[in-house]
Each structure stands twice: as structure tokens, then as C-alpha cells.
Design a protein around this motif. Structure first.
Motif, PDB file in Angstrom:
ATOM      1  N   HIS A 111       0.831  -1.197   0.000  1.00  0.00           N
ATOM      2  CA  HIS A 111       0.000   0.000   0.000  1.00  0.00           C
ATOM      3  C   HIS A 111       0.874   1.259   0.000  1.00  0.00           C
ATOM      4  N   ARG A 112       1.937   1.228   0.789  1.00  0.00           N
ATOM      5  CA  ARG A 112       2.857   2.373   0.831  1.00  0.00           C
ATOM      6  C   ARG A 112       3.520   2.593  -0.520  1.00  0.00           C
ATOM      7  N   VAL A 113       3.954   1.517  -1.160  1.00  0.00           N
ATOM      8  CA  VAL A 113       4.570   1.625  -2.484  1.00  0.00           C
ATOM      9  C   VAL A 113       3.555   2.164  -3.488  1.00  0.00           C
ATOM     10  N   ALA A 114       2.326   1.688  -3.410  1.00  0.00           N
ATOM     11  CA  ALA A 114       1.287   2.147  -4.320  1.00  0.00           C
ATOM     12  C   ALA A 114       1.030   3.645  -4.158  1.00  0.00           C
ATOM     13  N   LEU A 115       1.022   4.129  -2.926  1.00  0.00           N
ATOM     14  CA  LEU A 115       0.834   5.565  -2.701  1.00  0.00           C
ATOM     15  C   LEU A 115       1.976   6.375  -3.300  1.00  0.00           C
TER      16      LEU A 115
END
Length: 82
Positions: free
Chosen positions: A42-46
Motif C-alpha cells: 500500500h505504501r509503495v502504491a501511494l
């Protein structure tokens, strides 16, 4: 590999990261903690979403600067002609 391609010739987008599934191996301490993996993805996607947004803004600005330069060059060449 060409610039901006990954996973069969398409760019890596936030949805690729968010939707990525990992297989679990064994029980107990073997394998990955699914919660940690999901949090990281999720952090990478953001971060990817922010980068794609910044890239779009920079592309728009680049086009604007090119148009302004062409306009200036045209105006300058018309002034220099006798």
C-alpha cells in the motif's frame, strides 16, 4: 527492457502493487507476514500514485514551455526580417 515497461510491456501502476497477491508458505514463522506485506505494498502504491501525478504535471509544464518557446521564436524571427 525499455524505459517504463514491466510485467509484459505495461508500466507498473499503483493498482499492480495493491492487487499483487503472494502465496503463503507453511505455518508458524515460515513465509511472510501477510499484514506487513499488504502495508508495504500500500505504501509503495501511494508513492507510485504520487510519482505518476508529478510526471503528468511535469509533462503538462514541458508542453507549455515548448509552446511558449515556439511563440517567442516565431515572434523574434518576424522582428529580425527586413
Amino acid at each position: 527492457m525499455t524505459r517504463g515497461t514491466l510485467y509484459g510491456g505495461t508500466r507498473l501502476h499503483p493498482r499492480h502493487v495493491r492487487d499483487r497477491q503472494f502465496t503463503t508458505v507453511g505455518f508458524g514463522r515460515r513465509g511472510l507476514n501477510p499484514r506487513e506485506v499488504r502495508r508495504f505494498l500500500h505504501r509503495v502504491a501511494l508513492d507510485l500514485a504520487a510519482l505518476h501525478h508529478d510526471l503528468a504535471l511535469l509533462s503538462e509544464e514541458n508542453a507549455r514551455v515548448k509552446r511558449a518557446l515556439r511563440t517567442w521564436q516565431s515572434a523574434w524571427s518576424e522582428r529580425r526580417q527586413p
